[in-house]
Design a protein around this motif. Structure first.
Motif, mmCIF file in Angstrom:
data_model
loop_
_atom_site.group_PDB
_atom_site.id
_atom_site.type_symbol
_atom_site.label_atom_id
_atom_site.label_comp_id
_atom_site.label_asym_id
_atom_site.label_seq_id
_atom_site.Cartn_x
_atom_site.Cartn_y
_atom_site.Cartn_z
ATOM 1 N N THR A 56 0.845 -1.185 0.000
ATOM 2 C CA THR A 56 0.000 0.000 0.000
ATOM 3 C C THR A 56 0.883 1.237 0.000
ATOM 4 O OG1 THR A 56 -1.714 -1.153 1.250
ATOM 5 C CG2 THR A 56 -1.791 1.264 1.257
ATOM 6 N N PHE A 57 0.687 2.101 -0.991
ATOM 7 C CA PHE A 57 1.386 3.384 -1.068
ATOM 8 C C PHE A 57 0.386 4.489 -0.757
ATOM 9 C CE2 PHE A 57 4.093 0.860 -3.869
ATOM 10 C CZ PHE A 57 5.371 1.313 -3.563
ATOM 11 N N GLN A 58 0.808 5.447 0.060
ATOM 12 C CA GLN A 58 0.017 6.642 0.333
ATOM 13 C C GLN A 58 0.843 7.855 -0.076
ATOM 14 O OE1 GLN A 58 -0.793 6.305 4.536
ATOM 15 N NE2 GLN A 58 -2.780 5.363 4.137
ATOM 16 N N VAL A 59 0.206 8.784 -0.781
ATOM 17 C CA VAL A 59 0.863 9.998 -1.254
ATOM 18 C C VAL A 59 0.055 11.180 -0.763
ATOM 19 C CG1 VAL A 59 1.581 11.315 -3.288
ATOM 20 C CG2 VAL A 59 1.648 8.800 -3.332
ATOM 21 N N GLU A 60 0.751 12.161 -0.175
ATOM 22 C CA GLU A 60 0.053 13.368 0.236
ATOM 23 C C GLU A 60 0.909 14.603 0.010
ATOM 24 O OE1 GLU A 60 -0.376 13.889 4.706
ATOM 25 O OE2 GLU A 60 -0.034 11.726 4.536
ATOM 26 N N SER A 61 0.222 15.707 -0.259
ATOM 27 C CA SER A 61 0.868 16.985 -0.508
ATOM 28 C C SER A 61 -0.120 18.088 -0.157
ATOM 29 C CB SER A 61 1.274 17.089 -1.975
ATOM 30 O OG SER A 61 1.853 18.348 -2.250
ATOM 31 N N PRO A 62 0.351 19.206 0.406
ATOM 32 C CA PRO A 62 -0.582 20.273 0.762
ATOM 33 C C PRO A 62 -1.154 21.021 -0.447
ATOM 34 C CG PRO A 62 1.667 20.955 1.220
ATOM 35 C CD PRO A 62 1.724 19.508 0.832
ATOM 36 N N HIS A 63 -0.466 21.016 -1.593
ATOM 37 C CA HIS A 63 -0.918 21.740 -2.792
ATOM 38 C C HIS A 63 -1.261 23.185 -2.456
ATOM 39 C CE1 HIS A 63 -2.143 18.536 -5.986
ATOM 40 N NE2 HIS A 63 -0.895 18.409 -5.611
ATOM 41 N N ASP A 64 -0.420 23.838 -1.645
ATOM 42 C CA ASP A 64 -0.742 25.193 -1.224
ATOM 43 C C ASP A 64 0.196 26.258 -1.788
ATOM 44 O OD1 ASP A 64 1.489 24.546 0.255
ATOM 45 O OD2 ASP A 64 0.571 24.902 2.207
ATOM 46 N N SER A 65 1.110 25.864 -2.692
ATOM 47 C CA SER A 65 1.988 26.845 -3.318
ATOM 48 C C SER A 65 2.527 26.266 -4.624
ATOM 49 C CB SER A 65 3.142 27.212 -2.369
ATOM 50 O OG SER A 65 4.002 26.104 -2.182
ATOM 51 N N SER A 66 3.420 27.003 -5.276
ATOM 52 C CA SER A 66 3.976 26.497 -6.533
ATOM 53 C C SER A 66 5.053 25.443 -6.298
ATOM 54 C CB SER A 66 4.530 27.641 -7.381
ATOM 55 O OG SER A 66 5.543 28.319 -6.684
ATOM 56 N N ILE A 67 5.621 25.408 -5.100
ATOM 57 C CA ILE A 67 6.552 24.358 -4.680
ATOM 58 C C ILE A 67 5.901 23.652 -3.497
ATOM 59 C CG2 ILE A 67 8.847 23.817 -3.797
ATOM 60 C CD1 ILE A 67 8.985 24.996 -6.576
ATOM 61 N N ASN A 68 5.730 22.331 -3.605
ATOM 62 C CA ASN A 68 4.999 21.587 -2.575
ATOM 63 C C ASN A 68 5.797 20.394 -2.068
ATOM 64 O OD1 ASN A 68 2.103 22.673 -2.400
ATOM 65 N ND2 ASN A 68 2.490 22.601 -4.592
ATOM 66 N N GLN A 69 5.675 20.142 -0.791
ATOM 67 C CA GLN A 69 6.266 18.948 -0.205
ATOM 68 C C GLN A 69 5.373 17.752 -0.536
ATOM 69 O OE1 GLN A 69 9.264 18.579 1.469
ATOM 70 N NE2 GLN A 69 9.518 20.645 0.682
ATOM 71 N N VAL A 70 6.003 16.628 -0.824
ATOM 72 C CA VAL A 70 5.279 15.395 -1.102
ATOM 73 C C VAL A 70 5.798 14.330 -0.148
ATOM 74 C CG1 VAL A 70 4.775 13.604 -2.808
ATOM 75 C CG2 VAL A 70 5.020 15.989 -3.534
ATOM 76 N N ILE A 71 4.895 13.651 0.519
ATOM 77 C CA ILE A 71 5.260 12.559 1.427
ATOM 78 C C ILE A 71 4.686 11.272 0.862
ATOM 79 C CG2 ILE A 71 5.005 11.597 3.743
ATOM 80 C CD1 ILE A 71 4.745 14.504 4.742
ATOM 81 N N VAL A 72 5.548 10.261 0.755
ATOM 82 C CA VAL A 72 5.137 8.947 0.257
ATOM 83 C C VAL A 72 5.422 7.932 1.359
ATOM 84 C CG1 VAL A 72 5.499 7.175 -1.491
ATOM 85 C CG2 VAL A 72 5.703 9.595 -2.107
ATOM 86 N N ARG A 73 4.387 7.184 1.730
ATOM 87 C CA ARG A 73 4.530 6.115 2.724
ATOM 88 C C ARG A 73 4.183 4.800 2.050
ATOM 89 N NH1 ARG A 73 1.718 10.120 5.226
ATOM 90 N NH2 ARG A 73 2.798 11.182 6.912
ATOM 91 N N ALA A 74 4.898 3.755 2.428
ATOM 92 C CA ALA A 74 4.591 2.421 1.889
ATOM 93 C C ALA A 74 4.579 1.427 3.032
ATOM 94 C CB ALA A 74 5.629 2.012 0.848
ATOM 95 N N ASN A 75 3.625 0.499 2.972
ATOM 96 C CA ASN A 75 3.594 -0.566 3.971
ATOM 97 C C ASN A 75 3.025 -1.828 3.343
ATOM 98 O OD1 ASN A 75 0.649 -0.933 4.720
ATOM 99 N ND2 ASN A 75 0.870 1.264 5.082
ATOM 100 N N MET A 76 3.347 -2.934 3.995
ATOM 101 C CA MET A 76 2.850 -4.238 3.558
ATOM 102 C C MET A 76 2.430 -4.998 4.803
ATOM 103 S SD MET A 76 4.743 -7.044 1.231
ATOM 104 C CE MET A 76 3.838 -8.439 0.615
ATOM 105 N N SER A 77 1.185 -5.380 4.860
ATOM 106 C CA SER A 77 0.632 -6.113 6.008
ATOM 107 C C SER A 77 0.946 -5.414 7.324
ATOM 108 C CB SER A 77 1.175 -7.540 6.030
ATOM 109 O OG SER A 77 0.907 -8.202 4.830
ATOM 110 N N GLY A 78 0.850 -4.072 7.315
ATOM 111 C CA GLY A 78 1.077 -3.304 8.529
ATOM 112 C C GLY A 78 2.537 -2.993 8.817
ATOM 113 N N ASP A 79 3.473 -3.614 8.101
ATOM 114 C CA ASP A 79 4.901 -3.324 8.294
ATOM 115 C C ASP A 79 5.326 -2.212 7.346
ATOM 116 O OD1 ASP A 79 5.209 -5.331 10.217
ATOM 117 O OD2 ASP A 79 5.661 -6.844 8.689
ATOM 118 N N SER A 80 5.989 -1.202 7.892
ATOM 119 C CA SER A 80 6.414 -0.067 7.084
ATOM 120 C C SER A 80 7.594 -0.432 6.191
ATOM 121 C CB SER A 80 6.823 1.096 7.995
ATOM 122 O OG SER A 80 7.325 2.160 7.221
#
Length: 187
Positions: A34-58
């Protein structure tokens, strides 16, 4: 006095109708990861955080800086090794809508490594006629970048040179993964 009042009303109307971009969140699952992607999308330069886990293990969390906003996220196993990658498509602000890629691959479902896409500017032959407006997608074992071609005299809003499509294969690199040019097609 009347002009000052009109300007004040116009500014109030502009600021009341200006819409802040919504924060971006996407979750994709492939081959048990499972991949999760999030970003605030609040400016022209944005931070992106990507998390990945499998069966609850990061498998890890990665952070990147996006020059623009995320337009799409796809998950695929391009090299068919049984471990997925995530492809995050970004378009810059402005009339060029220059595209960029943020991508990570699962390393045997133990950790994440960056996937590197060579710059268009690294190849004079490929960058000839390039002025942005990129499209990205994955399919049939390849990563694809497509963009309109501009001829001398074309404006950024109207290209007349057709379209160039670059297909890439995912290969292991020295410190991660690389999308290596496989084929270039113009139509």
């Amino acid at each position: 006095m009347y002009t000052k009042l009109m300007v004040t009303i116009a500014l109030a109307a502009f600021f009341s109708t200006t819409v802040q971009a919504e924060p971006f969140f996407a979750q994709r699952v492939l081959q048990g990861v499972t991949f999760q992607v999030e970003s605030p999308h609040d400016s022209s330069i944005n931070q992106v955080i990507v998390r990945a886990n499998m069966s609850g293990d990061s498998l890890g969390q990665m952070q990147a800086e996006a020059d623009g906003t995320i337009t799409n996220v796809e998950i695929e196993d391009l090299n068919a090794d049984g471990y997925p990658e995530i492809y995050i498509y970004v378009n810059s602000a402005g009339s060029g809508s220059y595209g960029s890629l943020i991508a990570y691959a699962s390393n045997r479902n133990k950790s994440l490594s960056e996937v590197y896409l060579p710059s268009i500017e690294d190849s004079p032959e490929i960058s000839r006629g390039y002025m942005g407006h990129d499209e990205f997608f994955v399919g049939e074992g390849t990563f694809v970048r497509r963009f309109p071609l501009y001829q001398n005299g074309d404006t950024n809003s109207k290209s007349t040179g057709g379209t160039r499509q670059i297909q890439y294969k995912l290969l292991a690199g020295e410190a991660g993964w690389i999308l290596r040019q496989d084929r270039v097609v113009e139509f």
